[in-house]
Design a protein around this motif. Structure first.
Motif, short mmCIF file in Angstrom:
data_model
loop_
_atom_site.label_atom_id
_atom_site.label_comp_id
_atom_site.label_asym_id
_atom_site.label_seq_id
_atom_site.Cartn_x
_atom_site.Cartn_y
_atom_site.Cartn_z
N ILE A 1 0.82 -1.21 0.00
CA ILE A 1 0.00 0.00 0.00
C ILE A 1 0.86 1.27 0.00
N ILE A 2 2.04 1.20 -0.58
CA ILE A 2 2.82 2.42 -0.77
C ILE A 2 2.32 3.09 -2.05
N PRO A 3 1.87 4.33 -1.99
CA PRO A 3 1.24 4.95 -3.16
C PRO A 3 2.19 5.03 -4.35
N LEU A 4 1.66 4.63 -5.50
CA LEU A 4 2.33 4.69 -6.80
C LEU A 4 3.54 3.77 -6.94
N VAL B 1 -5.45 -12.33 -4.18
CA VAL B 1 -6.26 -11.80 -5.28
C VAL B 1 -6.11 -10.28 -5.26
N PRO B 2 -5.65 -9.68 -6.35
CA PRO B 2 -5.53 -8.23 -6.37
C PRO B 2 -6.90 -7.57 -6.49
N TRP B 3 -6.97 -6.35 -6.00
CA TRP B 3 -8.17 -5.54 -6.19
C TRP B 3 -8.08 -4.78 -7.50
N THR B 4 -9.21 -4.23 -7.92
CA THR B 4 -9.13 -3.17 -8.92
C THR B 4 -8.46 -1.97 -8.24
N PRO B 5 -7.87 -1.05 -9.02
CA PRO B 5 -7.05 0.01 -8.43
C PRO B 5 -7.79 0.84 -7.37
N LEU C 1 -7.11 8.32 -9.04
CA LEU C 1 -5.67 8.37 -8.81
C LEU C 1 -4.96 7.06 -9.10
N ARG C 2 -5.65 5.95 -8.85
CA ARG C 2 -5.06 4.61 -9.02
C ARG C 2 -3.70 4.54 -8.32
N LEU C 3 -3.74 4.76 -7.02
CA LEU C 3 -2.52 4.86 -6.23
C LEU C 3 -1.84 3.52 -6.01
N TRP C 4 -2.62 2.48 -5.84
CA TRP C 4 -2.03 1.16 -5.61
C TRP C 4 -3.04 0.07 -5.97
N ILE C 5 -2.52 -1.13 -6.11
CA ILE C 5 -3.37 -2.30 -6.38
C ILE C 5 -3.08 -3.30 -5.26
N PRO C 6 -3.77 -3.14 -4.14
CA PRO C 6 -3.49 -4.03 -3.01
C PRO C 6 -4.09 -5.41 -3.22
#
Length: 305
Positions: A76-79, A113-117, A197-202
């Motif tokens: 969860i570090i942005p970008l 499982v990744p999330w959507t952004p 923003l789509r900061l991360w894909i957790p």
């Protein structure tokens, strides 16, 4: 197996498929009952419940464990990894260390499982970094709290079930969440402004109590691992397919959509660099090694294009 999100979300759908595959592959010897939408346990309570053996398996956001070890902060570090190609490379670089730390907590890793952004939804338009100033924004771990403070906003920790009422009562002005969760909760009814923003894909991680898993015979263990590998493959593929459909549903629902400005992204890039370095400094050997491996993988991917 408690999972915090509703049945329409991709991680939950994959959890149901995983449970069915385990039952089939073990000829009914292992039956996993998926309890979705926080009905069995609140999201924040799931990790400890699996560690203690209160429940045998569970699903939760990997970053919820960031207090346990800094390796979990990478998610969860942005970008740091805000597209699926980079998210996969970061996961490959961090997976071994993540599994090692999960084992130390008494958790056996099954799949992610990744999330959507994750983007930003709010009660008012946000176009510049200064627009975050003073907003009350929902947080769910230390990493997100640090980001919110860096934005000069106020972090507010609330259970998932209380988020919508908190917006209506004026306790929250914004939240970082995935496009899928926004669509599922009809977020346009309480936080209608979306800056994409789509900061991360957790990632949602699915784990099993390690003592329980270790007690199973090898054949059963292999069957569970086979089902888990399939779930992870499907997770990376199917979630990416949801991005555009979720975004279209958000717009159809009434979200006021905005793409981030170049200036805003530049300001967030500075925060990314600072937060990445702070993460590395916490454990230079472990986290620094992950970051270098990730950078090397990115360079190799570029060469292969």
């Amino acid at each position: 197996m408690p999972t915090p999100f509703g049945d329409r979300n991709q991680p939950t759908q994959i959890a149901y498929d995983f449970a069915e595959d385990v039952q089939n592959l073990t000829n009914g010897d292992i039956n996993i009952l998926v309890k979705s939408n926080g009905r069995a346990l609140p999201h924040l309570a799931i990790p400890a419940a699996v560690m203690s053996g209160k429940v045998v398996a569970g699903e939760f956001l990997l970053g919820l464990l960031d207090k346990k070890d800094s390796v979990f902060q990478h998610d969860i570090i942005p970008l740091l990894a805000n597209n699926y190609k980079d998210a996969q490379l970061l996961w490959q670089a961090s997976k071994n260390n993540t599994e090692k730390q999960l084992n130390k907590l008494g958790l056996h890793y099954l799949y992610v499982v990744p999330w959507t952004p994750y983007s930003f939804f709010s009660t008012q338009e946000v176009t510049r970094v200064s627009d975050f100033n003073g907003l009350s924004i929902r947080t769910f771990n230390n990493t997100v709290t640090a980001l919110i403070k860096n934005l000069d906003a106020k972090p507010v920790q609330l259970p998932f079930a209380e988020i919508q009422s908190a917006f209506s009562e004026g306790k929250l002005n914004g939240r970082f969440t995935s496009l899928s969760v926004g669509e599922d909760t009809k977020i346009w009814t309480y936080a209608p402004y979306l800056n994409d923003l789509r900061l991360w894909i957790p990632k949602q991680v699915v784990v099993m109590n390690k003592a329980f898993f270790d007690s199973l015979d090898v054949k059963t263990q292999k069957a569970i691992e086979t089902a888990a590998a399939k779930a992870e493959r499907n997770g990376w593929t199917q979630t990416q397919e949801r991005v555009e459909t979720d975004l279209a549903a958000l717009k159809d629902g009434g979200v006021f959509y905005k793409e981030p400005s170049e200036k805003l992204l530049k300001e967030l890039e500075k925060m990314k660099q600072r937060m990445t370095q702070e993460w590395i400094n916490q454990n230079p050997t472990q986290n620094g090694g992950i970051y270098r491996a990730y950078q090397d993988a990115q360079k190799q991917a570029l060469k292969a294009q």
